[in-house]
Design a protein around this motif. Sequence first.
Motif, PDB file in Angstrom:
ATOM      1  N   THR A 128       0.837  -1.213   0.000  1.00 13.44           N
ATOM      2  CA  THR A 128       0.000   0.000   0.000  1.00 13.44           C
ATOM      3  C   THR A 128       0.861   1.249   0.000  1.00 13.44           C
ATOM      4  O   THR A 128       0.665   2.168  -0.799  1.00 13.44           O
ATOM      5  CB  THR A 128      -0.925   0.007   1.240  1.00 13.44           C
ATOM      6  OG1 THR A 128      -1.668  -1.207   1.268  1.00 13.44           O
ATOM      7  CG2 THR A 128      -1.851   1.210   1.242  1.00 13.44           C
TER       8      THR A 128
ATOM      9  N   GLY B  74       2.465   1.713  -3.313  1.00 12.08           N
ATOM     10  CA  GLY B  74       1.469   2.205  -4.266  1.00 12.08           C
ATOM     11  C   GLY B  74       1.224   3.686  -4.078  1.00 12.08           C
ATOM     12  O   GLY B  74       1.175   4.450  -5.040  1.00 12.08           O
ATOM     13  N   ASN B  75       1.121   4.087  -2.833  1.00 11.19           N
ATOM     14  CA  ASN B  75       0.868   5.513  -2.536  1.00 11.19           C
ATOM     15  C   ASN B  75       2.031   6.364  -3.038  1.00 11.19           C
ATOM     16  O   ASN B  75       1.856   7.416  -3.624  1.00 11.19           O
ATOM     17  CB  ASN B  75       0.689   5.713  -1.022  1.00 11.19           C
ATOM     18  CG  ASN B  75      -0.590   5.053  -0.521  1.00 11.19           C
ATOM     19  OD1 ASN B  75      -1.461   4.687  -1.324  1.00 11.19           O
ATOM     20  ND2 ASN B  75      -0.683   4.850   0.787  1.00 11.19           N
ATOM     21  N   THR B  76       3.250   5.859  -2.804  1.00  7.66           N
ATOM     22  CA  THR B  76       4.452   6.607  -3.235  1.00  7.66           C
ATOM     23  C   THR B  76       4.472   6.731  -4.748  1.00  7.66           C
ATOM     24  O   THR B  76       4.695   7.788  -5.318  1.00  7.66           O
ATOM     25  CB  THR B  76       5.723   5.880  -2.753  1.00  7.66           C
ATOM     26  OG1 THR B  76       5.603   5.660  -1.346  1.00  7.66           O
ATOM     27  CG2 THR B  76       6.972   6.685  -3.065  1.00  7.66           C
ATOM     28  N   LYS B  77       4.158   5.607  -5.431  1.00  5.76           N
ATOM     29  CA  LYS B  77       4.197   5.611  -6.919  1.00  5.76           C
ATOM     30  C   LYS B  77       3.172   6.605  -7.452  1.00  5.76           C
ATOM     31  O   LYS B  77       3.440   7.416  -8.321  1.00  5.76           O
ATOM     32  CB  LYS B  77       3.900   4.192  -7.431  1.00  5.76           C
ATOM     33  CG  LYS B  77       4.117   4.027  -8.918  1.00  5.76           C
ATOM     34  CD  LYS B  77       3.964   2.572  -9.354  1.00  5.76           C
ATOM     35  CE  LYS B  77       4.122   2.463 -10.898  1.00  5.76           C
ATOM     36  NZ  LYS B  77       3.615   1.173 -11.392  1.00  5.76           N
ATOM     37  N   GLN B  78       1.980   6.568  -6.808  1.00  5.04           N
ATOM     38  CA  GLN B  78       0.878   7.457  -7.267  1.00  5.04           C
ATOM     39  C   GLN B  78       1.306   8.910  -7.075  1.00  5.04           C
ATOM     40  O   GLN B  78       1.140   9.743  -7.952  1.00  5.04           O
ATOM     41  CB  GLN B  78      -0.385   7.160  -6.451  1.00  5.04           C
ATOM     42  CG  GLN B  78      -1.646   7.798  -7.028  1.00  5.04           C
ATOM     43  CD  GLN B  78      -2.880   7.377  -6.212  1.00  5.04           C
ATOM     44  OE1 GLN B  78      -2.750   6.801  -5.126  1.00  5.04           O
ATOM     45  NE2 GLN B  78      -4.058   7.640  -6.729  1.00  5.04           N
ATOM     46  N   ALA B  79       1.927   9.148  -5.913  1.00  5.02           N
ATOM     47  CA  ALA B  79       2.312  10.539  -5.587  1.00  5.02           C
ATOM     48  C   ALA B  79       3.347  11.048  -6.589  1.00  5.02           C
ATOM     49  O   ALA B  79       3.326  12.195  -6.999  1.00  5.02           O
ATOM     50  CB  ALA B  79       2.874  10.575  -4.167  1.00  5.02           C
TER      51      ALA B  79
ATOM     52  N   THR C  48       3.698  10.092  -9.704  1.00  2.00           N
ATOM     53  CA  THR C  48       3.260  10.186 -11.126  1.00  2.00           C
ATOM     54  C   THR C  48       2.254  11.322 -11.318  1.00  2.00           C
ATOM     55  O   THR C  48       1.835  11.633 -12.389  1.00  2.00           O
ATOM     56  CB  THR C  48       2.583   8.853 -11.554  1.00  2.00           C
ATOM     57  OG1 THR C  48       1.568   8.535 -10.588  1.00  2.00           O
ATOM     58  CG2 THR C  48       3.592   7.720 -11.597  1.00  2.00           C
ATOM     59  N   ILE C  49       1.767  11.888 -10.219  1.00  2.00           N
ATOM     60  CA  ILE C  49       0.768  12.988 -10.362  1.00  2.00           C
ATOM     61  C   ILE C  49       1.490  14.263 -10.849  1.00  2.00           C
ATOM     62  O   ILE C  49       2.510  14.640 -10.297  1.00  2.00           O
ATOM     63  CB  ILE C  49       0.041  13.234  -9.000  1.00  2.00           C
ATOM     64  CG1 ILE C  49      -0.856  12.003  -8.708  1.00  2.00           C
ATOM     65  CG2 ILE C  49      -0.765  14.522  -9.027  1.00  2.00           C
ATOM     66  CD1 ILE C  49      -1.540  12.021  -7.351  1.00  2.00           C
TER      67      ILE C  49
END
Length: 215
Positions: A204, A207-212, A214-215
Amino acid sequence: MSANVPTREFPPLYAPTGHQRKDRLAFFHLLEKLKTQKRTGWMDNKIPNPESISDHMYRMAVLAMCSSDQGLDISKCVMMCLVHDLAEAHVGDIAPREGITAAEKSRREEEAIHNVVHDMLHDSPAALQIEALWKEYEERQTPEARFVKDLDRFEMAAQALEYEREHDASLQPFFDSSLPKVQHPEVQEWGRDLLDERQGLQSTQAGNTKQATTI
Ligand SMILES: Nc1nc2c(ncn2[C@H]2C[C@H](O)[C@@H](COP(=O)(O)O)O2)c(=O)[nH]1
Ligand SMILES: [Mn+2]
């Protein structure tokens, strides 16, 4: 005295004299140190507002009550959990990284327990029981003592996971130094469940780091 207060049927186990009562009270106050002394390992890792020594022992005692192992004297295990780090009220929470040898740690803790049992509680029946439980834990020769040591390890790993989740910390050494040494099958199962949970947390967080990023 109202009618429904039971009268004492047996003589008291222990009837301390004046100064012995003062020494007993001093022991009660000494116990406060376990409530306030924070656990060294978390302070070393800059964990804010870390748990105290008694916090750690309390959860261990409840974990002991959760065991389904009918071969263990669970009441003894609960009491052993509650006194296993009692010496730390005098000597503090000595962590592996401090470089104090196991022999020196034992010497300091034995001296502390001797002071509690003989000088503060004057060898009362309760004091002798505390001493026996503490020594049984340290000697690790009974199923109860080995089980309680496994709870010591599991409880620390559980707390490490909670701090990783709460503070986005990385506390891998606490898992490496605890769960692999657990011998009791039920606590091993608890440990597997904890590591599964940790894996989910790490996925999790990744995932949060990756999402952050790529934004
Ligand atoms: N920095 C680390 N500290 C550790 C590790 N394993 C244990 N510890 C700490 C935890 C406690 O503060 C103390 C001993 O606890 P007891 O319950 O055994 O008295 O040592 C580690 O891997 N790293
Ligand atoms: Mn402990």
